[in-house]
Design a protein around this motif. Structure first.
Motif, short mmCIF file in Angstrom:
data_model
loop_
_atom_site.label_atom_id
_atom_site.label_comp_id
_atom_site.label_asym_id
_atom_site.label_seq_id
_atom_site.Cartn_x
_atom_site.Cartn_y
_atom_site.Cartn_z
N VAL A 1 48.83 39.99 29.94
CA VAL A 1 47.76 40.50 29.08
C VAL A 1 46.39 40.34 29.71
O VAL A 1 45.51 41.17 29.49
N ILE A 2 46.20 39.30 30.52
CA ILE A 2 44.92 39.14 31.21
C ILE A 2 44.70 40.31 32.17
O ILE A 2 43.63 40.93 32.19
N GLY B 1 44.32 43.64 30.21
CA GLY B 1 43.02 43.68 29.54
C GLY B 1 41.93 44.16 30.49
O GLY B 1 41.11 45.01 30.12
N TRP B 2 41.95 43.66 31.71
CA TRP B 2 40.95 44.06 32.70
C TRP B 2 41.13 45.54 33.08
O TRP B 2 40.16 46.29 33.16
N PHE C 1 39.92 47.77 30.26
CA PHE C 1 38.46 47.76 30.21
C PHE C 1 37.89 48.72 31.25
O PHE C 1 37.02 49.53 30.94
N TYR D 1 39.65 51.21 25.11
CA TYR D 1 39.13 49.99 24.49
C TYR D 1 40.04 49.39 23.43
O TYR D 1 40.07 48.18 23.27
N GLN E 1 43.28 49.31 23.54
CA GLN E 1 44.29 48.56 24.29
C GLN E 1 43.68 47.30 24.90
O GLN E 1 44.34 46.27 25.00
N MET E 2 42.41 47.38 25.31
CA MET E 2 41.73 46.21 25.85
C MET E 2 41.62 45.13 24.76
O MET E 2 41.94 43.96 25.00
N ILE E 3 41.20 45.52 23.57
CA ILE E 3 41.08 44.58 22.45
C ILE E 3 42.46 44.04 22.10
O ILE E 3 42.62 42.85 21.81
N GLN F 1 44.91 43.43 24.05
CA GLN F 1 45.30 42.38 24.99
C GLN F 1 44.66 41.04 24.61
O GLN F 1 45.28 39.99 24.75
N SER F 2 43.42 41.08 24.08
CA SER F 2 42.75 39.84 23.63
C SER F 2 43.51 39.23 22.46
O SER F 2 43.73 38.02 22.41
N THR G 1 47.92 49.80 18.77
CA THR G 1 47.33 48.47 18.61
C THR G 1 47.79 47.81 17.32
O THR G 1 48.23 46.65 17.31
#
Length: 197
Positions: A45-46, A49-50, A53, A58, A60-62, A64-65, A133
């Motif tokens: 997920v790290i 996430g990158w 981004f 966005y 999908q980025m959120i 991952q957080s 999401t």
């Protein structure tokens, strides 16, 4: 500047490959109910996430957080979330969980869609992104609780994700989600057998 862009793009491609690798290990270990699925999930997920981004996806980025938080929760549940002094075990969803999870998932998807539209005009796939999401939150929560139906939701998510990532040009991640749909099906069959015994 073009050389720098090309170098950054190649590096992102490498990160995509590494993220896919960690993700496949994580899901493979999850199917086997191996506790090491969680640390590999964190690495996955790290990296994703990158990548999301940088690709302006966005939602999908959120996601991952939130996955990061839910992974820590799942890891804790599998280690310490005992029921009657026994390790947490595989179970079917109950009526209350169905009645709560459906409206919460729909409401979450709507909120995420509004949030993405409010914060970014770059996003082209807001509806798909928010649906994936919201469903992922539900599936990940069910996974942490070892509710077998998590795998059915993951198959649905994976199929929708393949379409999304092909459209955005993230072909390795699209292929990763195709493989995940196979692993999720395997996970469901494997957990179903364990539940029957």
């Amino acid at each position: 500047m073009d050389d720098l862009y090309q170098t950054l793009w190649q590096e992102m491609q490498n990160l995509e490959t590494i993220g896919v690798f960690f993700g496949l290990i994580s899901v493979g270990l999850t199917v086997k109910e191996n506790i090491w699925c969680w640390p590999f999930g964190i690495l996955n997920v790290i990296l994703f996430g990158w990548i999301f981004f940088k690709s302006a996806i966005y939602g999908q980025m959120i996601l991952q957080s939130f996955f990061f938080i839910l992974i820590l929760y799942g890891w804790y549940q599998w280690l310490y979330g005992k029921e009657n002094n026994k390790s947490i075990s595989i179970k079917n969803i109950n009526g209350k969980e169905i009645l709560v999870s459906i409206p919460v998932t729909i409401l979450t998807a709507i909120i995420i869609a509004f949030g993405i539209r409010f914060f970014s005009e770059k996003e082209n796939f807001t509806t798909l992104d928010s649906l994936i999401t919201a469903l992922s939150f539900t599936a990940q929560y069910f996974l942490a609780k070892k509710i077998i139906e998590n795998w059915i939701i993951w198959v649905l998510i994976d199929i929708i994700s393949v379409f999304l990532f092909i459209q955005t040009g993230l072909y390795k991640i699209g292929f990763f989600y195709f493989l995940l749909s196979i692993l999720a099906t395997t996970g469901y069959i494997s957990w179903k057998k364990k539940l029957a015994n």
